[in-house]
Write a protein that holds these residues in place. Structure first.
Motif, PDB file in Angstrom:
ATOM      1  N   HIS A  92      -6.758 -36.704  -3.164  1.00  0.00           N
ATOM      2  CA  HIS A  92      -5.425 -36.360  -3.611  1.00  0.00           C
ATOM      3  C   HIS A  92      -5.322 -36.079  -5.113  1.00  0.00           C
ATOM      4  CE1 HIS A  92      -1.100 -36.165  -3.235  1.00  0.00           C
ATOM      5  NE2 HIS A  92      -0.991 -36.964  -4.286  1.00  0.00           N
ATOM      6  N   ASP A  93      -6.157 -36.706  -5.929  1.00  0.00           N
ATOM      7  CA  ASP A  93      -6.015 -36.568  -7.385  1.00  0.00           C
ATOM      8  C   ASP A  93      -6.674 -35.313  -7.973  1.00  0.00           C
ATOM      9  OD1 ASP A  93      -8.714 -37.191  -7.367  1.00  0.00           O
ATOM     10  OD2 ASP A  93      -8.520 -38.972  -8.613  1.00  0.00           O
ATOM     11  N   GLY A 112     -10.784 -29.316 -12.147  1.00  0.00           N
ATOM     12  CA  GLY A 112     -10.556 -27.881 -12.109  1.00  0.00           C
ATOM     13  C   GLY A 112      -9.627 -27.470 -10.985  1.00  0.00           C
ATOM     14  N   HIS A 113      -9.618 -28.234  -9.894  1.00  0.00           N
ATOM     15  CA  HIS A 113      -8.689 -27.921  -8.808  1.00  0.00           C
ATOM     16  C   HIS A 113      -7.272 -28.280  -9.235  1.00  0.00           C
ATOM     17  CE1 HIS A 113     -11.378 -26.670  -5.639  1.00  0.00           C
ATOM     18  NE2 HIS A 113     -12.151 -27.733  -5.808  1.00  0.00           N
ATOM     19  N   THR A 114      -6.289 -27.563  -8.702  1.00  0.00           N
ATOM     20  CA  THR A 114      -4.888 -27.864  -8.981  1.00  0.00           C
ATOM     21  C   THR A 114      -4.169 -28.405  -7.749  1.00  0.00           C
ATOM     22  OG1 THR A 114      -4.248 -25.581  -8.512  1.00  0.00           O
ATOM     23  CG2 THR A 114      -4.741 -26.148 -10.821  1.00  0.00           C
ATOM     24  N   GLY A 115      -4.931 -28.686  -6.710  1.00  0.00           N
ATOM     25  CA  GLY A 115      -4.389 -29.278  -5.487  1.00  0.00           C
ATOM     26  C   GLY A 115      -5.371 -30.285  -4.937  1.00  0.00           C
ATOM     27  N   SER A 131     -16.585 -27.622  -3.155  1.00  0.00           N
ATOM     28  CA  SER A 131     -15.354 -28.299  -2.749  1.00  0.00           C
ATOM     29  C   SER A 131     -14.313 -27.264  -2.331  1.00  0.00           C
ATOM     30  CB  SER A 131     -14.823 -29.167  -3.886  1.00  0.00           C
ATOM     31  OG  SER A 131     -14.610 -28.409  -5.047  1.00  0.00           O
ATOM     32  N   ALA A 132     -13.509 -27.640  -1.338  1.00  0.00           N
ATOM     33  CA  ALA A 132     -12.410 -26.802  -0.859  1.00  0.00           C
ATOM     34  C   ALA A 132     -11.113 -27.553  -1.096  1.00  0.00           C
ATOM     35  CB  ALA A 132     -12.587 -26.495   0.623  1.00  0.00           C
ATOM     36  N   SER A 133     -10.123 -26.842  -1.638  1.00  0.00           N
ATOM     37  CA  SER A 133      -8.880 -27.489  -2.041  1.00  0.00           C
ATOM     38  C   SER A 133      -7.660 -26.818  -1.414  1.00  0.00           C
ATOM     39  CB  SER A 133      -8.752 -27.439  -3.573  1.00  0.00           C
ATOM     40  OG  SER A 133      -7.483 -27.868  -3.997  1.00  0.00           O
TER      41      SER A 133
END
Length: 147
Positions: A92-93, A112-115, A131-133
Motif C-alpha cells: 500500500h505505501d 517511484g510508484h504513485t499507487g 513491480s506492477a502497480s
C-alpha cells in the motif's frame, strides 16, 4: 495476502524450509516449516514493529536500516529471489523493499510508484525485480548486492 517458499532450499525432516508471508497488518514473517505429521511451523523472523500503522511525517524513517521494521499499511505481495538470498515485499505505501532473507535487514528501498504495488517478479538470475502497480506502471529495479 502473499507467501513465497525459499526456492534455494530443499525440504528435509530435520531442517525444513523457509516460507515468507505478507499480511494486511503490514507484517513480514519468515516461517521455518518442517515435515511433521501436523504440518506445523513456527516463525523465525518478523518485521512488524509498527504493525502497519500510518506514520506521522516526523516518524518516517530516512535510512533504509530503519525501514526494515516499517511498512505503512498493508503488504500485498512478496517473493523470494530465485537464489534465496533476498525477499522483496511491497504494498500500500508504494515502496518496493528488498530484504536479506536471513536477517530481514532492508538492503534496498525502491521509490517511484504513485499507487499501491500489487505484484512482484524476480529476474531468473536475482539481479533485478519487476513491480506492477495500481498507478498502471511496471518498474524494473536493479538489485544492489550486499558489500
Amino acid at each position: 495476502t502473499g507467501l513465497s517458499w525459499n526456492p534455494s532450499e530443499s525440504v528435509t525432516p530435520e531442517d525444513g524450509v523457509a516460507l515468507a508471508t505478507a499480511s494486511l497488518d503490514g507484517t513480514l514473517k519468515v516461517w521455518q516449516i518442517k515435515a511433521e505429521p501436523t504440518g506445523s511451523g513456527s516463525y523465525a523472523l518478523e518485521s512488524d514493529e509498527f504493525q502497519g500503522r500510518a506514520l506521522k511525517q516526523w516518524e518516517r524513517p530516512e535510512r533504509c536500516t530503519d525501514v526494515e521494521r516499517v511498512h505503512e499499511g498493508a503488504l500485498y505481495c512478496l517473493a523470494f529471489s530465485p537464489c534465496g538470498e533476498y525477499i522483496c515485499a511491497a504494498g500500500h505505501d508504494h515502496h518496493v523493499r528488498i530484504f536479506d532473507s536471513e536477517t530481514l535487514e532492508c538492503i534496498q528501498d525502491c521509490c517511484g510508484h504513485t499507487g499501491p504495488v500489487n505484484a512482484l517478479a524476480w529476474f531468473a538470475d536475482s539481479t533485478a525485480v519487476i513491480s506492477a502497480s495500481s498507478d498502471k506502471t511496471l518498474r524494473v529495479w536493479n538489485v544492489v548486492a550486499n558489500s
